[in-house]
Design a protein around this motif. Sequence first.
Motif, PDB file in Angstrom:
ATOM      1  N   CYS A 217       0.835  -1.211   0.000  1.00 21.21           N
ATOM      2  CA  CYS A 217       0.000   0.000   0.000  1.00 21.21           C
ATOM      3  C   CYS A 217       0.860   1.247   0.000  1.00 21.21           C
ATOM      4  CB  CYS A 217      -0.903  -0.014   1.235  1.00 21.21           C
ATOM      5  SG  CYS A 217      -1.904   1.486   1.375  1.00 21.21           S
TER       6      CYS A 217
ATOM      7  N   GLY B  36      -5.215   5.853   5.534  1.00 17.86           N
ATOM      8  CA  GLY B  36      -5.280   5.651   6.980  1.00 17.86           C
ATOM      9  C   GLY B  36      -6.041   4.413   7.403  1.00 17.86           C
TER      10      GLY B  36
ATOM     11  N   THR C 123     -11.035  -2.319   7.711  1.00 14.83           N
ATOM     12  CA  THR C 123      -9.903  -2.355   8.651  1.00 14.83           C
ATOM     13  C   THR C 123      -8.917  -3.468   8.310  1.00 14.83           C
ATOM     14  OG1 THR C 123      -9.221  -2.545  10.967  1.00 14.83           O
ATOM     15  CG2 THR C 123     -11.179  -3.802  10.323  1.00 14.83           C
TER      16      THR C 123
ATOM     17  N   HIS D  60      -6.387 -10.437   2.648  1.00 21.38           N
ATOM     18  CA  HIS D  60      -5.254 -10.545   1.709  1.00 21.38           C
ATOM     19  C   HIS D  60      -4.439 -11.829   1.808  1.00 21.38           C
ATOM     20  CE1 HIS D  60      -6.364  -6.468   0.992  1.00 21.38           C
ATOM     21  NE2 HIS D  60      -5.861  -6.019   2.116  1.00 21.38           N
TER      22      HIS D  60
ATOM     23  N   ASN E 111      -2.929  -2.656  -7.369  1.00 20.08           N
ATOM     24  CA  ASN E 111      -2.637  -1.438  -8.143  1.00 20.08           C
ATOM     25  C   ASN E 111      -1.210  -1.007  -7.870  1.00 20.08           C
ATOM     26  OD1 ASN E 111      -5.231  -0.917  -9.331  1.00 20.08           O
ATOM     27  ND2 ASN E 111      -5.928  -0.542  -7.241  1.00 20.08           N
TER      28      ASN E 111
HETATM   29  N1  SAH Z   1      -6.666   0.780   6.429  1.00 22.22           N
HETATM   30  C1  SAH Z   1      -7.905   0.298   5.879  1.00 22.22           C
HETATM   31  C2  SAH Z   1      -8.308   1.048   4.605  1.00 22.22           C
HETATM   32  C3  SAH Z   1      -7.301   0.816   3.527  1.00 22.22           C
HETATM   33  S1  SAH Z   1      -7.641   1.029   1.834  1.00 22.22           S
HETATM   34  C4  SAH Z   1      -7.777  -1.184   5.590  1.00 22.22           C
HETATM   35  O1  SAH Z   1      -6.676  -1.705   5.637  1.00 22.22           O
HETATM   36  O2  SAH Z   1      -8.793  -1.821   5.351  1.00 22.22           O
HETATM   37  C5  SAH Z   1      -8.827  -0.089   1.310  1.00 22.22           C
HETATM   38  C6  SAH Z   1      -8.336  -1.401   0.690  1.00 22.22           C
HETATM   39  O3  SAH Z   1      -7.375  -1.243  -0.371  1.00 22.22           O
HETATM   40  C7  SAH Z   1      -7.683  -2.282   1.727  1.00 22.22           C
HETATM   41  O4  SAH Z   1      -8.209  -3.583   1.628  1.00 22.22           O
HETATM   42  C8  SAH Z   1      -6.246  -2.250   1.319  1.00 22.22           C
HETATM   43  O5  SAH Z   1      -5.538  -3.340   1.808  1.00 22.22           O
HETATM   44  C9  SAH Z   1      -6.352  -2.206  -0.192  1.00 22.22           C
HETATM   45  N2  SAH Z   1      -5.124  -1.774  -0.863  1.00 22.22           N
HETATM   46  C10 SAH Z   1      -4.126  -1.043  -0.351  1.00 22.22           C
HETATM   47  N3  SAH Z   1      -3.152  -0.870  -1.273  1.00 22.22           N
HETATM   48  C11 SAH Z   1      -3.543  -1.497  -2.388  1.00 22.22           C
HETATM   49  C12 SAH Z   1      -2.971  -1.641  -3.692  1.00 22.22           C
HETATM   50  N4  SAH Z   1      -1.799  -1.085  -4.013  1.00 22.22           N
HETATM   51  N5  SAH Z   1      -3.673  -2.317  -4.600  1.00 22.22           N
HETATM   52  C13 SAH Z   1      -4.881  -2.857  -4.299  1.00 22.22           C
HETATM   53  N6  SAH Z   1      -5.458  -2.756  -3.091  1.00 22.22           N
HETATM   54  C14 SAH Z   1      -4.812  -2.072  -2.144  1.00 22.22           C
END
Ligand code: SAH
Length: 384
Positions: free
Chosen positions: A129, A176, A209, A232, A309
């Motif tokens: 992320c 966040g 979360t 994940h 992504n």
């Molecule tokens: N902190 C929260 C919100 C994060 S963003 C959480 O972890 O749930 C929302 C989703 O996008 C989360 O499932 C996160 O793991 C995912 N995510 C983060 N980076 C990503 C990426 N590069 N490609 C695809 N999904 C991603």
Amino acid sequence: MTQKAPEFSATEKVNLLGLSPIQMKDFFESIGEKSFRASQLVKWIHQYGVSSFYEMTNISKDLRDKLNNIAEVRAPKVVADHLSKDGTRKWIIQVEGGSCIETVLIPEGDRGTLCVSSQVGCSLDCSFCSTGKQGFNRDLTSAEIIGQLWIAAKAYDSLGPTQNRVITNVVMMGMGEPLMNFDNVVAAMQLMMEDNAYGLSKRRVTLSTAGVVPKLDQLADHVDVSLAISLHAANDELRNELVPINRKYPIAKLMDSAQNYIARMPDLRRKLTIEYTLIDQVNDRMEHAEELAKLLEGVPCKINLIPFNPFPLSDYQRASGNAIKRFQDYLIGEGFTTTVRTTRGEDIDAACGQLAGAVNDLTRRSQRYRDRAESVVKIMETSS
Ligand code: SAH
């Protein structure tokens, strides 16, 4: 429902934008006014988008003057507004202290989903992320969280009970970790669902979360929303790598806590959303799908697969189209409702995990980028 009492400063103006309905009542009581003023103010601010007390026509002149002296309605500042060719829109919003956060609106037929940030940066450092790669700066205030919905709704002139609602859903999936900023996120979500404010149904407000279990255990005491778990990986060894908070709160604990959350909710049909980002050769093989199906057996849930992504200097690649299809087909075959999240707004860097904002933690960020750049250079040197 319990709620921490806000602290009203005697010297600084109170920003009414972020006060939950209960906090607004406390505020009016604290200044010796009748508590019914609270719902009037919530309506003016959130249903009509009004920030000047002088436009609030059912409030007496004296009270307007009084409010003007001690309070304000202040949203964070929009510094850029990008529109993708697929209709996705991204606002870059500057918060106090100079850092920027990002808010994304994803229109889809008659739905409009707003992806809201909860922190400036993130401390959880999930390996895939980009927000985490920037480090953590600070929690957003409740005004800065609900302010994102206020700004987006105003941009479409969609405030007011008779207006056409452009934003029908909110997901706490921006920058966040919402559960690391518990009180402010709860206050903002209460406003999202409050009839006198945005009136969104609990099914249309989703908290996502990575698994801050002690906070998740408390959530049901405060708010009833839809819950998404960023899983994940279905085994602890791999999840420890991808989502480091798993080392503290492993999968079994997280799944227990998540199931307890939905079990306490009145609506028996409620389901968890399981988010699973598919990364090439990391968690996208059949053995991973089998493991996931086994873990989720009997859990009321739907699965949302997210193609990874990429972002600058990330070590991972997106799973191939074939791998995604195989993964999805297997899970469907096992009886799980399984969708693949379409990637939206890539041309404006608005896709999941691409929200980077501009976190004022430049030393740490640039050091990290230097470290990563060095390791990329090393790999290139050794492989050439
Ligand atoms: N902190 C929260 C919100 C994060 S963003 C959480 O972890 O749930 C929302 C989703 O996008 C989360 O499932 C996160 O793991 C995912 N995510 C983060 N980076 C990503 C990426 N590069 N490609 C695809 N999904 C991603």
